[in-house]
Every structure is written in structure tokens, then in C-alpha cells.
Design a protein around this motif. Structure first.
Motif, PDB file in Angstrom:
ATOM      1  N   GLU A 158      -0.606  -0.143  -4.748  1.00 45.23           N
ATOM      2  CA  GLU A 158       0.531   0.067  -5.645  1.00 45.23           C
ATOM      3  C   GLU A 158       0.083   0.012  -6.994  1.00 45.23           C
ATOM      4  O   GLU A 158      -0.776  -0.696  -7.563  1.00 45.23           O
ATOM      5  CB  GLU A 158       1.642  -0.882  -5.355  1.00 45.23           C
ATOM      6  CG  GLU A 158       2.200  -0.399  -3.862  1.00 45.23           C
ATOM      7  CD  GLU A 158       3.788  -0.525  -4.147  1.00 45.23           C
ATOM      8  OE1 GLU A 158       4.372  -0.356  -4.957  1.00 45.23           O
ATOM      9  OE2 GLU A 158       4.242  -0.436  -2.976  1.00 45.23           O
ATOM     10  N   GLY A 159       0.721   1.059  -7.961  1.00 43.96           N
ATOM     11  CA  GLY A 159       0.284   1.093  -9.192  1.00 43.96           C
ATOM     12  C   GLY A 159      -1.332   1.849  -9.587  1.00 43.96           C
ATOM     13  O   GLY A 159      -1.212   1.815 -10.871  1.00 43.96           O
ATOM     14  N   ALA A 160      -2.023   2.066  -8.766  1.00 42.50           N
ATOM     15  CA  ALA A 160      -3.015   3.013  -8.896  1.00 42.50           C
ATOM     16  C   ALA A 160      -2.944   4.383  -9.248  1.00 42.50           C
ATOM     17  O   ALA A 160      -1.526   4.918  -9.129  1.00 42.50           O
ATOM     18  CB  ALA A 160      -3.924   2.860  -7.588  1.00 42.50           C
ATOM     19  N   THR A 161      -3.617   5.090 -10.042  1.00 42.09           N
ATOM     20  CA  THR A 161      -3.443   6.386 -10.535  1.00 42.09           C
ATOM     21  C   THR A 161      -4.204   7.272  -9.497  1.00 42.09           C
ATOM     22  O   THR A 161      -4.822   6.832  -8.680  1.00 42.09           O
ATOM     23  CB  THR A 161      -4.084   6.697 -11.906  1.00 42.09           C
ATOM     24  OG1 THR A 161      -5.627   6.373 -11.678  1.00 42.09           O
ATOM     25  CG2 THR A 161      -3.605   5.813 -12.883  1.00 42.09           C
TER      26      THR A 161
ATOM     27  N   MET B   2       0.845  -1.114   0.057  1.00 39.89           N
ATOM     28  CA  MET B   2      -0.075  -0.137   0.031  1.00 39.89           C
ATOM     29  C   MET B   2       0.979   1.186   0.014  1.00 39.89           C
ATOM     30  O   MET B   2       2.147   1.101   0.662  1.00 39.89           O
ATOM     31  CB  MET B   2      -0.806   0.157   1.278  1.00 39.89           C
ATOM     32  CG  MET B   2      -1.936  -1.221   1.236  1.00 39.89           C
ATOM     33  SD  MET B   2      -3.036  -1.134  -0.073  1.00 39.89           S
ATOM     34  CE  MET B   2      -4.327   0.018   0.557  1.00 39.89           C
ATOM     35  N   VAL B   3       0.316   2.388  -0.651  1.00 40.95           N
ATOM     36  CA  VAL B   3       1.134   3.383  -0.662  1.00 40.95           C
ATOM     37  C   VAL B   3       0.269   4.548   0.095  1.00 40.95           C
ATOM     38  O   VAL B   3      -0.944   4.724  -0.081  1.00 40.95           O
ATOM     39  CB  VAL B   3       1.088   4.166  -2.310  1.00 40.95           C
ATOM     40  CG1 VAL B   3       1.635   5.400  -2.300  1.00 40.95           C
ATOM     41  CG2 VAL B   3       1.952   2.995  -3.078  1.00 40.95           C
ATOM     42  N   LYS B   4       0.861   5.565   0.874  1.00 45.38           N
ATOM     43  CA  LYS B   4       0.350   6.371   1.605  1.00 45.38           C
ATOM     44  C   LYS B   4       0.699   7.777   0.801  1.00 45.38           C
ATOM     45  O   LYS B   4       1.591   8.206   0.605  1.00 45.38           O
ATOM     46  CB  LYS B   4       0.800   6.618   3.064  1.00 45.38           C
ATOM     47  CG  LYS B   4       0.323   5.296   3.940  1.00 45.38           C
ATOM     48  CD  LYS B   4       0.629   5.444   5.265  1.00 45.38           C
ATOM     49  CE  LYS B   4       0.288   4.023   5.959  1.00 45.38           C
ATOM     50  NZ  LYS B   4       0.800   4.116   7.510  1.00 45.38           N
ATOM     51  N   LEU B   5      -0.426   8.593   0.788  1.00 47.58           N
ATOM     52  CA  LEU B   5      -0.417   9.772   0.014  1.00 47.58           C
ATOM     53  C   LEU B   5      -1.250  10.844   0.738  1.00 47.58           C
ATOM     54  O   LEU B   5      -2.343  10.428   1.653  1.00 47.58           O
ATOM     55  CB  LEU B   5      -0.639   9.827  -1.290  1.00 47.58           C
ATOM     56  CG  LEU B   5      -1.826   9.512  -1.975  1.00 47.58           C
ATOM     57  CD1 LEU B   5      -1.935  10.076  -3.351  1.00 47.58           C
ATOM     58  CD2 LEU B   5      -2.047   8.039  -1.882  1.00 47.58           C
ATOM     59  N   THR B   6      -1.383  11.991   0.484  1.00 48.62           N
ATOM     60  CA  THR B   6      -2.174  13.139   0.803  1.00 48.62           C
ATOM     61  C   THR B   6      -3.075  13.836  -0.304  1.00 48.62           C
ATOM     62  O   THR B   6      -2.183  14.142  -1.279  1.00 48.62           O
ATOM     63  CB  THR B   6      -1.556  14.231   1.858  1.00 48.62           C
ATOM     64  OG1 THR B   6      -1.086  13.513   2.820  1.00 48.62           O
ATOM     65  CG2 THR B   6      -2.557  14.963   2.154  1.00 48.62           C
ATOM     66  N   ILE B   7      -4.331  13.711  -0.430  1.00 47.24           N
ATOM     67  CA  ILE B   7      -5.114  14.293  -1.254  1.00 47.24           C
ATOM     68  C   ILE B   7      -5.815  15.380  -0.793  1.00 47.24           C
ATOM     69  O   ILE B   7      -6.830  15.050   0.240  1.00 47.24           O
ATOM     70  CB  ILE B   7      -5.998  13.227  -2.266  1.00 47.24           C
ATOM     71  CG1 ILE B   7      -5.067  12.221  -2.908  1.00 47.24           C
ATOM     72  CG2 ILE B   7      -6.751  13.969  -3.337  1.00 47.24           C
ATOM     73  CD1 ILE B   7      -5.932  11.336  -3.659  1.00 47.24           C
TER      74      ILE B   7
ATOM     75  N   SER C 188      -4.038  13.331 -13.816  1.00 45.44           N
ATOM     76  CA  SER C 188      -4.408  12.454 -12.653  1.00 45.44           C
ATOM     77  C   SER C 188      -4.912  11.182 -13.149  1.00 45.44           C
ATOM     78  O   SER C 188      -4.641  10.183 -12.598  1.00 45.44           O
ATOM     79  CB  SER C 188      -5.521  13.013 -11.814  1.00 45.44           C
ATOM     80  OG  SER C 188      -6.837  13.093 -12.496  1.00 45.44           O
ATOM     81  N   CYS C 189      -5.296  11.035 -14.386  1.00 49.69           N
ATOM     82  CA  CYS C 189      -5.888   9.740 -14.950  1.00 49.69           C
ATOM     83  C   CYS C 189      -4.704   8.686 -15.188  1.00 49.69           C
ATOM     84  O   CYS C 189      -4.880   7.489 -15.640  1.00 49.69           O
ATOM     85  CB  CYS C 189      -6.790  10.011 -16.408  1.00 49.69           C
ATOM     86  SG  CYS C 189      -5.683  10.690 -17.797  1.00 49.69           S
TER      87      CYS C 189
ATOM     88  N   GLU D 265       2.335   7.825  -5.606  1.00 47.77           N
ATOM     89  CA  GLU D 265       3.724   7.605  -5.023  1.00 47.77           C
ATOM     90  C   GLU D 265       3.777   7.784  -3.543  1.00 47.77           C
ATOM     91  O   GLU D 265       2.859   8.686  -3.145  1.00 47.77           O
ATOM     92  CB  GLU D 265       4.952   8.419  -5.428  1.00 47.77           C
ATOM     93  CG  GLU D 265       5.121   8.238  -7.050  1.00 47.77           C
ATOM     94  CD  GLU D 265       5.976   9.151  -7.565  1.00 47.77           C
ATOM     95  OE1 GLU D 265       6.655   9.874  -6.893  1.00 47.77           O
ATOM     96  OE2 GLU D 265       6.219   9.335  -8.582  1.00 47.77           O
ATOM     97  N   GLU D 266       4.539   6.968  -2.787  1.00 48.18           N
ATOM     98  CA  GLU D 266       4.706   7.461  -1.302  1.00 48.18           C
ATOM     99  C   GLU D 266       4.801   8.679  -1.015  1.00 48.18           C
ATOM    100  O   GLU D 266       5.945   9.317  -1.612  1.00 48.18           O
ATOM    101  CB  GLU D 266       5.920   6.161  -0.783  1.00 48.18           C
ATOM    102  CG  GLU D 266       5.745   6.145   0.688  1.00 48.18           C
ATOM    103  CD  GLU D 266       4.658   5.401   1.354  1.00 48.18           C
ATOM    104  OE1 GLU D 266       4.250   5.925   2.301  1.00 48.18           O
ATOM    105  OE2 GLU D 266       4.124   4.628   0.861  1.00 48.18           O
TER     106      GLU D 266
END
Length: 129
Positions: free
Chosen positions: A15-18, A1-6, A61-62, A67-68
Motif C-alpha cells: 500500500e502506498g507504493a507507486t 497488499m494491493v493487487k494490480l496487473t502490469i 508512474s513515479c 490501486e486495487e
């Protein structure tokens, strides 16, 4: 899993999701015109642009993978302005015969123009008939 802030929300994505997929899964709306999952993920319309902290340019975004530690702003003034300009450019190449079009009332382009309050286009309309 990747952690990000939106938009200030901490989100975990696969992982690999846009960015677009991750935002939609989190209930965050990003407008698109050309995106068709698994068919057309080329970012041609540029309507789904978002701002990523640390980058000097906007990204689509598509087709931009998460990324982490990534920090994304989907509704920043810069992203909104770019979306509006890109949509106006698309409309300048569109025949705009909406009242007689069979898609009138069921058209993503028309909906986005309405949502972005585009009532006049600063670009000269030029299209081939």
C-alpha cells in the motif's frame, strides 16, 4: 497488499507504493529522468508515463500510487509515443554538445535518446547560452 496487473502480469504491491516502484520490484523497466527516490518525485520530465485502463490520460508512474485492481500498460503504443515526444521536447531545450560534454557516455538523457532511436528532433532547438 494491493493487487494490480502490469503488462498482463498480476502483481502484489505494498500500500502506498507507486506504479514505478512496483514495476521495478517486479523487474519491469520504465524509463525516468527526473526521478530520485525520496528527493524528487514530481513527475516533471514526463518520461515515465504509463497507460492506466479506464483513464483517458496517461499518468506519471513515479508519483501515481497503485490501486486495487488497477491495470497498467507500461509499453503501450500510446505511452511510447508520449515518452518519445516528451524526450524530443526536452532535447529541444538541450545544447546537445555531447562529444565535448564530460558526461558523454554516462548520461541518462543520451541513453534514453539512443534507446528510443531519436536521431533527429522535429522540434526547433532553442536554448539559452
Amino acid at each position: 497488499m494491493v493487487k494490480l496487473t502490469i503488462n498482463g502480469n498480476e502483481i502484489e504491491a505494498r500500500e502506498g507504493a507507486t506504479i514505478l516502484e512496483t514495476a521495478r520490484e517486479a523487474g519491469i523497466s520504465i524509463p525516468t529522468l527526473c526521478y530520485l527516490k525520496d528527493l524528487n518525485e514530481i513527475g516533471a520530465c514526463r518520461v515515465c508515463v504509463v497507460e492506466v485502463e479506464g483513464l483517458d490520460r496517461l499518468v506519471t508512474s513515479c508519483n501515481t500510487p497503485v490501486e486495487e485492481g488497477m491495470v497498467v500498460y507500461t509499453d503501450s503504443p500510446r505511452a511510447r509515443k508520449a515518452r518519445r515526444t516528451n524526450l524530443q521536447l526536452i532535447l529541444s531545450e538541450h545544447d546537445c554538445h555531447c562529444p565535448t560534454c564530460p558526461r558523454n557516455g554516462n548520461c541518462a538523457l543520451q541513453t534514453l535518446a539512443f534507446d528510443m532511436n531519436i536521431v533527429e528532433n522535429p522540434f526547433k532547438t532553442q536554448y539559452d547560452e
